[in-house]
Design an enzyme around this catalytic site. Sequence first.
Site, PDB file in Angstrom:
ATOM      1  N   GLU A 195       0.768  -1.147   0.092  1.00  7.32           N
ATOM      2  CA  GLU A 195      -0.008  -0.094  -0.126  1.00  7.32           C
ATOM      3  C   GLU A 195       0.791   1.312   0.168  1.00  7.32           C
ATOM      4  O   GLU A 195       0.562   2.250   0.797  1.00  7.32           O
ATOM      5  CB  GLU A 195      -1.054  -0.060   1.248  1.00  7.32           C
ATOM      6  CG  GLU A 195      -1.855  -1.157   1.066  1.00  7.32           C
ATOM      7  CD  GLU A 195      -2.797  -1.244   2.187  1.00  7.32           C
ATOM      8  OE1 GLU A 195      -2.802  -0.375   3.195  1.00  7.32           O
ATOM      9  OE2 GLU A 195      -3.741  -2.296   2.156  1.00  7.32           O
ATOM     10  N   GLU A 310      -5.716 -10.156  -1.592  1.00  8.99           N
ATOM     11  CA  GLU A 310      -6.740 -10.130  -0.651  1.00  8.99           C
ATOM     12  C   GLU A 310      -8.019 -10.135  -1.147  1.00  8.99           C
ATOM     13  O   GLU A 310      -8.959  -9.224  -0.572  1.00  8.99           O
ATOM     14  CB  GLU A 310      -6.384  -8.871   0.052  1.00  8.99           C
ATOM     15  CG  GLU A 310      -4.911  -8.863   0.676  1.00  8.99           C
ATOM     16  CD  GLU A 310      -4.661  -7.700   1.502  1.00  8.99           C
ATOM     17  OE1 GLU A 310      -5.546  -6.841   2.005  1.00  8.99           O
ATOM     18  OE2 GLU A 310      -3.357  -7.385   1.790  1.00  8.99           O
TER      19      GLU A 310
HETATM   20  O1  9MR Z   1      -7.384  -8.495   7.988  1.00 10.51           O
HETATM   21  C1  9MR Z   1      -6.297  -7.828   8.819  1.00 10.51           C
HETATM   22  C2  9MR Z   1      -6.539  -7.707  10.077  1.00 10.51           C
HETATM   23  O2  9MR Z   1      -7.167  -8.775  10.701  1.00 10.51           O
HETATM   24  C3  9MR Z   1      -5.486  -6.853  10.943  1.00 10.51           C
HETATM   25  O3  9MR Z   1      -6.122  -6.617  12.048  1.00 10.51           O
HETATM   26  C4  9MR Z   1      -5.277  -5.612  10.339  1.00 10.51           C
HETATM   27  C5  9MR Z   1      -3.743  -5.181  10.620  1.00 10.51           C
HETATM   28  O4  9MR Z   1      -2.943  -6.133  11.129  1.00 10.51           O
HETATM   29  O5  9MR Z   1      -4.730  -6.069   9.163  1.00 10.51           O
HETATM   30  C6  9MR Z   1      -5.822  -6.652   8.173  1.00 10.51           C
HETATM   31  O6  9MR Z   1      -5.460  -6.943   6.780  1.00 10.51           O
HETATM   32  C7  9MR Z   1      -5.207  -5.892   5.934  1.00 10.51           C
HETATM   33  C8  9MR Z   1      -4.013  -6.186   4.982  1.00 10.51           C
HETATM   34  O7  9MR Z   1      -3.070  -6.412   5.772  1.00 10.51           O
HETATM   35  C9  9MR Z   1      -3.621  -5.259   4.134  1.00 10.51           C
HETATM   36  N1  9MR Z   1      -4.749  -4.560   3.294  1.00 10.51           N
HETATM   37  C10 9MR Z   1      -6.022  -4.535   4.212  1.00 10.51           C
HETATM   38  C11 9MR Z   1      -6.499  -5.537   5.120  1.00 10.51           C
HETATM   39  C12 9MR Z   1      -7.581  -5.114   5.759  1.00 10.51           C
HETATM   40  O8  9MR Z   1      -7.464  -3.988   6.408  1.00 10.51           O
END
Ligand code: 9MR
Length: 411
Positions: A195, A310
Site C-alpha cells: 500500500e 486479498e
Molecule cells: O485483516 C487484517 C486484520 O485482521 C488486521 O488486524 C489488520 C492489521 O494488521 O490487517 C488486516 O489486513 C489488511 C492487510 O494486511 C492489508 N490490506 C488491508 C487488510 C484489511 O485491513
Amino acid sequence: MEFTARDRLKLLGGASAFLLSACGGGSDNSSSTSGIGAGPSTPVTPTTPTTTTPPPTSPPPSGDVSIVDGLLRDTFTNNFKMGTAMTDNRVRANDLSAEIALAQFNSITPEYELKPDQIAPTEGVFNFVEADRIVDWALANNMEVRGHALVWHEATPDYFLQGSPAQIRARLENYVTTVVDHFRGRITIWDVANEVTSVDLYNGTNGVGPDRDTAWFQAVGNADYIDWAFLAARAADPNAQLFLSDYETENPMKRGWLIDIVRRLRARGVPIDGVGHQFHLQLNTDPDQALAAIDAVTNEFAGLINHVTELDVSFYTDPGSCWESETNCQPDVGNPAPADMLASQATLLRTLFNGLMLRSSVETVSFWGVRDGDSWLNESPTVRSNHPLLFDRDGNPKPALLAITDPNYVI
Ligand code: 9MR
C-alpha cells in the site's frame, strides 16, 4: 438427521467425489467439478477413500450443499494456487475455517502474524513464535506461504520511523534481513511493500506523484524506503519472489501510479518479481477493470508475476465519509445474505475467475479469509454484517463458490 458443516467436511474429506445435495436458488444440481468457462482446467480426480465412514443415510437439510475435498484448488490447479488469509489463533482453535482451508486451499497468507508490530513490537526484540507456528502448519500441509508484509504504514511500531533517514534505513534493513533470513526456504513469496501507492484519487492533495504520503515517506523524505526493503529482501533470500502489493488497482488512476512506481523500481535496478492486486471489490465493481490491472502489469513489464492477494467482494458501496468518519454508511443488509446480492457476487466472481484463468501471469489468487464471519469487512468501515467470501458463516459454500467451480451452475 442434520449435518453441520464440520460433519460434512469430515465425511467428505479425501473420500468422496460427489456433491451431497444441490444448492437452492437456481442450481441445476450438476456435480460437475471441471473449471469455469473456456479456460483450461483439470477435473477433480476422485481419491481413494481413506476412511470407512459410510456416507450419510439421509441428505442434509434442504438448500444445503457441501463440496468435495479439494474442489477449489483442483479446479484451478493448471492456472494458479488458491489462497486464503488465515490466523494462528484459528489454526490452534481447530476452527472450522482452518479445516476448510486445509480441504480447499493450497496457499496461505498469515493475516497479521508476519507484520512488524507482531514480530518486533519492541526494537531489537524479535518474536517468531506465532509466525513460525502458522507458517509450519501451512508447510506441513503442503501449502505455499505468502509472507505479508515487510513494509507497511500500518501495523508498524513508531520506533521504526525515528531518527535520521540513515538510521531509519539501517533499522529497516536489519528488520528485513532478520525476518527474511529467518524464513529462508520456508516463505518463498514476500509482500515487501504494501500500500505505498498514492490514494490521491479525488482531491489532489494527499499524494506526492505516484507515491503515497505515508509516515514512511515523511520520515525518509522520499520513497527510497521501498528500494531499501526490496534490496535487503533479495540479499537475504535470493530465491524468494518479491512483491509490491496494493489495493484499488482496478481503478485506472491508481493503477497508473502503481505502474509508475514499478517502472521506477526497475529503472533503478531494484529487484521486484511481481505485483499483488488486493482486489477488495464491491458488488458494483466492473470485473473487467480488475482484469485490466493484471493486463497493465503484463503489458508494461513482460515476465512480472501477478498475484491476487486479498480478494473479497463487499456487499456495500459506501461513500468516502463512511471510511473516514463512519457517516452515511449504507444500512446493514442483515444475515442471512439477500439472495439477489449473493447472485451478483457470484456473477462478478465468475467473470473475474474466467478472466484470471486466461492470464498465465497470474500464479496465486488469495481470498482474505474463508468464511464470511471471518472477514475484516464486518468491522470496517463500520460494524455490519458483510458477506464477502466464498463460504457462509456456517461454512457452507456460497453461490459464488459454485459459480467459479462449476460452469454449469446456474446463478
Ligand atoms: O485483516 C487484517 C486484520 O485482521 C488486521 O488486524 C489488520 C492489521 O494488521 O490487517 C488486516 O489486513 C489488511 C492487510 O494486511 C492489508 N490490506 C488491508 C487488510 C484489511 O485491513
